[in-house]
Design a protein around this motif. Structure first.
Motif, short mmCIF file in Angstrom:
data_model
loop_
_atom_site.label_atom_id
_atom_site.label_comp_id
_atom_site.label_asym_id
_atom_site.label_seq_id
_atom_site.Cartn_x
_atom_site.Cartn_y
_atom_site.Cartn_z
N LYS A 15 0.81 -1.21 0.00
CA LYS A 15 0.00 0.00 0.00
C LYS A 15 0.85 1.26 0.00
O LYS A 15 0.50 2.24 -0.64
N TYR A 16 1.93 1.26 0.74
CA TYR A 16 2.66 2.50 0.95
C TYR A 16 4.03 2.53 0.29
O TYR A 16 4.83 3.40 0.58
N ARG A 17 4.31 1.58 -0.58
CA ARG A 17 5.53 1.68 -1.36
C ARG A 17 5.34 2.83 -2.35
O ARG A 17 4.35 2.84 -3.09
N PRO A 18 6.26 3.80 -2.36
CA PRO A 18 6.06 4.95 -3.24
C PRO A 18 5.87 4.54 -4.70
O PRO A 18 6.61 3.71 -5.21
N GLU A 22 7.94 11.60 -6.46
CA GLU A 22 7.68 12.64 -5.46
C GLU A 22 7.30 12.05 -4.10
O GLU A 22 7.34 12.74 -3.10
N GLU A 23 6.94 10.76 -4.07
CA GLU A 23 6.56 10.16 -2.79
C GLU A 23 7.76 9.58 -2.03
O GLU A 23 7.64 9.17 -0.88
N VAL A 24 8.91 9.54 -2.70
CA VAL A 24 10.08 8.97 -2.04
C VAL A 24 10.59 9.95 -0.98
O VAL A 24 10.72 11.14 -1.23
N VAL A 25 10.83 9.43 0.21
CA VAL A 25 11.32 10.27 1.30
C VAL A 25 12.85 10.25 1.30
O VAL A 25 13.45 9.17 1.20
N GLY A 51 23.24 0.67 -0.27
CA GLY A 51 22.75 1.34 0.92
C GLY A 51 22.08 0.40 1.89
O GLY A 51 21.86 -0.78 1.58
N PRO A 52 21.76 0.91 3.06
CA PRO A 52 21.22 0.07 4.13
C PRO A 52 19.84 -0.50 3.82
O PRO A 52 19.16 -0.03 2.90
N ARG A 53 19.45 -1.50 4.59
CA ARG A 53 18.14 -2.14 4.47
C ARG A 53 17.02 -1.12 4.55
O ARG A 53 17.10 -0.18 5.35
N GLY A 54 15.99 -1.35 3.77
CA GLY A 54 14.79 -0.53 3.90
C GLY A 54 14.99 0.94 3.63
O GLY A 54 14.29 1.78 4.19
N GLY A 56 15.03 2.14 0.40
CA GLY A 56 14.34 2.49 -0.85
C GLY A 56 15.00 1.98 -2.12
O GLY A 56 14.63 2.42 -3.21
N LYS A 57 15.94 1.06 -2.03
CA LYS A 57 16.64 0.59 -3.23
C LYS A 57 15.69 -0.12 -4.19
O LYS A 57 15.61 0.23 -5.37
N THR A 58 15.01 -1.15 -3.69
CA THR A 58 14.08 -1.88 -4.54
C THR A 58 12.96 -0.95 -5.02
O THR A 58 12.56 -0.99 -6.19
N ASP A 132 18.65 -8.05 -6.95
CA ASP A 132 18.71 -7.63 -5.56
C ASP A 132 19.78 -8.42 -4.82
O ASP A 132 20.05 -9.57 -5.16
N GLU A 133 20.34 -7.80 -3.80
CA GLU A 133 21.39 -8.45 -3.00
C GLU A 133 22.47 -9.03 -3.91
O GLU A 133 22.92 -10.16 -3.74
N CYS A 134 22.92 -8.23 -4.90
CA CYS A 134 23.77 -8.81 -5.94
C CYS A 134 25.17 -9.14 -5.44
O CYS A 134 25.93 -9.81 -6.13
N LYS A 191 7.69 11.01 10.04
CA LYS A 191 6.75 11.73 9.20
C LYS A 191 5.92 10.78 8.33
O LYS A 191 4.72 10.91 8.20
N LYS A 192 6.61 9.78 7.75
CA LYS A 192 5.85 8.85 6.91
C LYS A 192 4.91 7.98 7.77
O LYS A 192 3.80 7.66 7.36
N LEU A 193 5.36 7.63 8.97
CA LEU A 193 4.50 6.84 9.86
C LEU A 193 3.24 7.63 10.21
O LEU A 193 2.14 7.09 10.24
N SER A 219 15.50 1.94 9.17
CA SER A 219 14.94 1.15 8.08
C SER A 219 13.43 1.35 7.98
O SER A 219 12.69 1.09 8.94
N PHE A 220 12.97 1.81 6.82
CA PHE A 220 11.54 1.98 6.60
C PHE A 220 10.83 0.65 6.69
O PHE A 220 9.72 0.55 7.18
N ARG A 221 11.49 -0.37 6.16
CA ARG A 221 10.86 -1.69 6.19
C ARG A 221 10.53 -2.08 7.63
O ARG A 221 9.42 -2.49 7.93
N1 LIG Z 1 12.99 6.47 0.75
C1 LIG Z 1 11.78 5.94 1.05
N2 LIG Z 1 10.67 6.71 1.02
C2 LIG Z 1 9.45 6.20 1.32
N3 LIG Z 1 9.25 4.92 1.66
C3 LIG Z 1 10.30 4.10 1.70
C4 LIG Z 1 11.62 4.57 1.39
N4 LIG Z 1 12.48 3.55 1.53
C5 LIG Z 1 11.75 2.50 1.88
N5 LIG Z 1 10.44 2.81 2.01
C6 LIG Z 1 9.38 1.91 2.44
O1 LIG Z 1 9.99 0.72 2.93
C7 LIG Z 1 9.61 -0.42 2.18
C8 LIG Z 1 10.86 -1.23 1.85
O2 LIG Z 1 11.71 -0.49 1.02
P1 LIG Z 1 12.63 -1.16 -0.09
O3 LIG Z 1 12.16 -2.53 -0.39
O4 LIG Z 1 12.74 -0.21 -1.22
O5 LIG Z 1 13.98 -1.22 0.69
P2 LIG Z 1 15.41 -1.73 0.20
O6 LIG Z 1 16.34 -0.57 0.26
O7 LIG Z 1 15.28 -2.45 -1.09
O8 LIG Z 1 15.78 -2.70 1.38
P3 LIG Z 1 16.49 -4.17 1.37
O9 LIG Z 1 17.96 -3.95 1.26
O10 LIG Z 1 16.13 -4.73 2.70
O11 LIG Z 1 15.91 -4.92 0.21
C9 LIG Z 1 8.93 0.11 0.94
O12 LIG Z 1 7.84 -0.71 0.58
C10 LIG Z 1 8.46 1.50 1.33
O13 LIG Z 1 7.15 1.47 1.82
#
Ligand SMILES: Nc1ncnc2c1ncn2[C@@H]1O[C@H](COP(=O)(O)OP(=O)(O)OP(=O)(O)O)[C@@H](O)[C@H]1O
Ligand SMILES: [Mg+2]
Ligand SMILES: [Zn+2]
Length: 373
Positions: A15-18, A22-25, A51-54, A56-58, A132-134, A191-193, A219-221
């Motif tokens: 639901k909340y994956r950008p 403009e939705e990317v934080v 970059g670190p887990r969660g 926004g890479k994927t 991913d995780e290459c 803010k996103k929470l 980590s957003f995740r």
């Molecule tokens: N920069 C961001 N802005 C807004 N939401 C984000 C951002 N980064 C992550 N999220 C939120 O966190 C969730 C996980 O992000 P994402 O899968 O892109 O992380 P990742 O960097 O690929 O992490 P991993 O290394 O664990 O795979 C997304 O579904 C999204 O809701």
């Protein structure tokens, strides 16, 4: 319980994956370079997101794939309505191939991918490969990938993502346009929470949301899945207080950590061991405690190295907690903080395999409090 959690997880996650840039934080530098290259039609063959887990890479990899194949793009933003966009969002686009190297360490996935690469995209301009995780690709898989990167067909775009750049082979790195993703700051996560809580009509007290943000360690995740657990616990229309969150998630308060560190500084073995055991008795997740402790000690170390590293904005601590941390670090030598960190990192790892979960922490306590000055 586990099952329910995972299902609601998926919902919030989707639901909340950008879906628009403009939705990317945060990650402004990455977003700007990517959107500029879309606007100017200057698409490279290979990008590397580190970059670190969660962080926004994927998310950004999929967004980029969507934008460059969108049939009705508005500027650099994807329309999210055309067949290409909707297929990518539904996860069934023939022209977006995602490989998780962590689960396909063998050559097979990559070999298949490389055999298919000569075929033109089915219905889009580009055939996009997200790996991913290459850093986890096996050596031969990485070499096969390198060969492809040396002479990619003009329709191919590779988006590689990794949490551990240093484990990548340098020849691959040098063939990619590289982006470094930043660990997200606590206020960005809060803010996103807040935004999600509002959309979901869930009322939280303010300190509850910052408690979640703090425990997500950037980590957003993690933040979103903590929030998920709170929501499934409270149900709709409930007010969630920080006390609930602490109990529900077995989260540790900074105050408890600070007190524990005090006991270590005073070399008070007895009280330190008692603290751990009473936490275990009251249902605190000790693995969680160890992680938060390591995070706290790391912040202390940064503070020791440079008092300007930490402030109210970036630490996630209250003024009172930050002052407390400053006072503690003042009474410790840098070497002591380092030593504690090493011992607790070790303890945290060993807890996963220990029959008595608190034992590795107790041993670390003994090591610290019995050390000669
Ligand atoms: N920069 C961001 N802005 C807004 N939401 C984000 C951002 N980064 C992550 N999220 C939120 O966190 C969730 C996980 O992000 P994402 O899968 O892109 O992380 P990742 O960097 O690929 O992490 P991993 O290394 O664990 O795979 C997304 O579904 C999204 O809701
Ligand atoms: Mg990812
Ligand atoms: Zn579109």
């Amino acid at each position: 319980m586990g099952k329910i959690r995972r299902m609601t997880n998926l919902v919030l996650y989707r639901k909340y994956r950008p879906q628009r840039f403009e939705e990317v934080v945060g990650q402004e530098h990455v977003v700007q370079t990517l959107t500029n290259s879309i606007s100017s039609g200057n698409i490279s063959h290979a990008y590397l997101f580190c970059g670190p887990r969660g962080s926004g890479k994927t998310t950004l990899a999929r967004l980029f794939a969507k934008a460059i194949n969108c049939k009705a793009a508005e500027g650099f933003e994807p329309c999210n309505k055309c067949s290409s966009c909707t297929e990518i969002m539904a996860g069934n686009s023939m022209d977006l191939i995602e490989v998780d190297a962590a689960s396909h360490t063998g050559v097979d996935a990559i070999r298949e991918l490389i055999e298919g690469i000569k075929f033109s995209p089915v219905k889009s301009k580009y055939k996009v490969f997200i790996i991913d995780e290459c850093h986890q690709l096996s050596k031969s898989a990485a070499n096969a990938l390198l060969k492809t990167l040396e002479e990619p067909p003009s329709h191919a775009v590779f988006l590689l993502a990794t949490t551990e750049t240093h484990k990548m082979i340098p020849t691959i790195v040098s063939r990619c346009q590289k982006f470094d993703f930043k660990r997200l700051q606590i206020p960005e996560i809060s803010k996103k929470l807040q935004f999600i809580a509002k959309k979901e009509c869930i009322k939280f007290d303010d300190s509850a949301l910052s408690l979640i943000a703090l425990n997500s360690r950037g980590s957003f995740r993690d933040a979103e899945s903590l929030l998920d657990q709170c929501i499934s616990f409270a149900g709709q229309n409930a007010l969630i207080k920080s006390q609930d969150i602490k109990e529900l998630l077995g989260i540790v308060e900074v105050g408890q950590i600070a007190q524990f560190v005090d006991q270590l500084i005073e070399k008070n073995t007895k009280d330190a061991v008692l603290s751990i055991n009473s936490m275990a008795d009251t249902g605190v997740d000790l693995q969680e405690f160890a992680k938060t402790l390591v995070f706290y000690l790391r912040q202390s170390l940064l503070l020791k190295i440079n008092p300007n590293f930490l402030n109210l904005q970036n630490s996630g601590l209250s003024a009172e907690e930050l002052n407390k941390m400053k006072a503690q670090t003042a009474s410790l030598a840098q070497k002591d903080v380092q030593n504690m960190l090493e011992l607790f990192i070790d303890a945290e790892n060993r807890m996963k395999y220990s029959a008595v979960p608190q034992l590795p922490i107790e041993l670390a306590i003994l090591d610290i409090t019995h050390k000669e000055n």
